[in-house]
Design a protein around this motif. Structure first.
Motif, PDB file in Angstrom:
ATOM      1  N   LYS A   6      98.801  40.092  68.993  1.00 16.99           N
ATOM      2  CA  LYS A   6      97.978  38.960  68.559  1.00 16.99           C
ATOM      3  C   LYS A   6      97.414  38.267  69.786  1.00 16.99           C
ATOM      4  O   LYS A   6      97.968  38.364  70.874  1.00 16.99           O
ATOM      5  CB  LYS A   6      98.821  37.951  67.777  1.00 16.99           C
ATOM      6  N   VAL A   7      96.330  37.550  69.590  1.00 20.73           N
ATOM      7  CA  VAL A   7      95.758  36.719  70.652  1.00 20.73           C
ATOM      8  C   VAL A   7      95.740  35.292  70.133  1.00 20.73           C
ATOM      9  O   VAL A   7      95.256  35.036  69.022  1.00 20.73           O
ATOM     10  CB  VAL A   7      94.321  37.173  71.027  1.00 20.73           C
ATOM     11  N   THR A   8      96.290  34.379  70.932  1.00 15.61           N
ATOM     12  CA  THR A   8      96.308  32.973  70.538  1.00 15.61           C
ATOM     13  C   THR A   8      95.340  32.181  71.404  1.00 15.61           C
ATOM     14  O   THR A   8      94.992  32.585  72.510  1.00 15.61           O
ATOM     15  CB  THR A   8      97.712  32.350  70.680  1.00 15.61           C
ATOM     16  N   MET A   9      94.949  31.059  70.863  1.00 11.63           N
ATOM     17  CA  MET A   9      94.036  30.174  71.574  1.00 11.63           C
ATOM     18  C   MET A   9      94.309  28.759  71.096  1.00 11.63           C
ATOM     19  O   MET A   9      94.236  28.482  69.900  1.00 11.63           O
ATOM     20  CB  MET A   9      92.592  30.576  71.256  1.00 11.63           C
ATOM     21  N   ASP A  10      94.661  27.881  72.016  1.00 11.40           N
ATOM     22  CA  ASP A  10      94.908  26.474  71.696  1.00 11.40           C
ATOM     23  C   ASP A  10      95.881  26.303  70.523  1.00 11.40           C
ATOM     24  O   ASP A  10      95.597  25.585  69.560  1.00 11.40           O
ATOM     25  CB  ASP A  10      93.598  25.747  71.401  1.00 11.40           C
TER      26      ASP A  10
END
Length: 181
Positions: free
Chosen positions: A137-141
């Motif tokens: 997964k890629v997370t952001m903020d």
């Protein structure tokens, strides 16, 4: 996407990640993020990551600091195919530059996302070996940006794309520009 580009750019610059993803749910798809990046920077970032880092993978693995996690990765790939070597090299990149790898990767997923920066989450790792993950997964903020990356190289391309598309700076721990042996 072309027709809404100007509106998207304005919207992205003045709204939170959560609001952006609600307004433009298509930005949760790796393919869309990579196409946006290609349109913005005239670069196929996924192809670049795969091509360039595949060539560099053996040297990266040779020169990277050998922490416990990296040693487990190296043991896992000794007799494996080139693709796994690429993934191990990508995960070794921060240590190659004496940077904090937790700003780029984590092999665990908690119920709450505490890291504010963009990050790749390797969930379901077997025996603590980041190469034996179940999902990327890629997370952001503190939001899950992309849940269905097929591998670490795609996730890295998506992660880089978010920096350009959302106009954010790299974390301070990932800004070194020189190699420190």
């Amino acid at each position: 996407m072309t027709k809404t580009r100007r509106y998207r750019r304005t919207y992205i610059s003045s709204h939170s990640t959560r609001e952006i993803l609600m307004e433009f749910p298509c930005l949760k798809l790796p393919e869309i993020l990579l196409l946006e990046m290609k349109d913005l920077q005239h670069t196929d970032i996924d192809k670049q990551v795969t091509t360039v880092l595949s060539k560099m993978a053996p040297m990266i693995l040779l020169r990277a600091s050998h922490t416990a996690v990296i040693k487990r990765c190296l043991e896992t790939i000794e007799d494996c195919q080139e693709g796994l070597q690429l993934e191990a090299a990508i995960q070794c990149l921060p240590s190659l530059f004496s940077e904090d790898s937790s700003l780029l990767f984590t092999a665990e997923e908690s119920d709450t996302l505490e890291n504010v920066t963009r990050q790749i989450i390797l969930s379901g790792c077997k025996e603590g070996v980041p190469l034996q993950y179940g999902l990327v997964k890629v997370t952001m903020d503190k939001e899950i940006m992309v849940e269905d990356c097929t591998d670490v190289s795609l996730a890295l391309g998506v992660l880089f794309s978010t920096y350009f598309l959302f106009g954010v700076e790299y974390p301070k721990g990932l800004k070194k520009n020189s190699y420190i042996p």
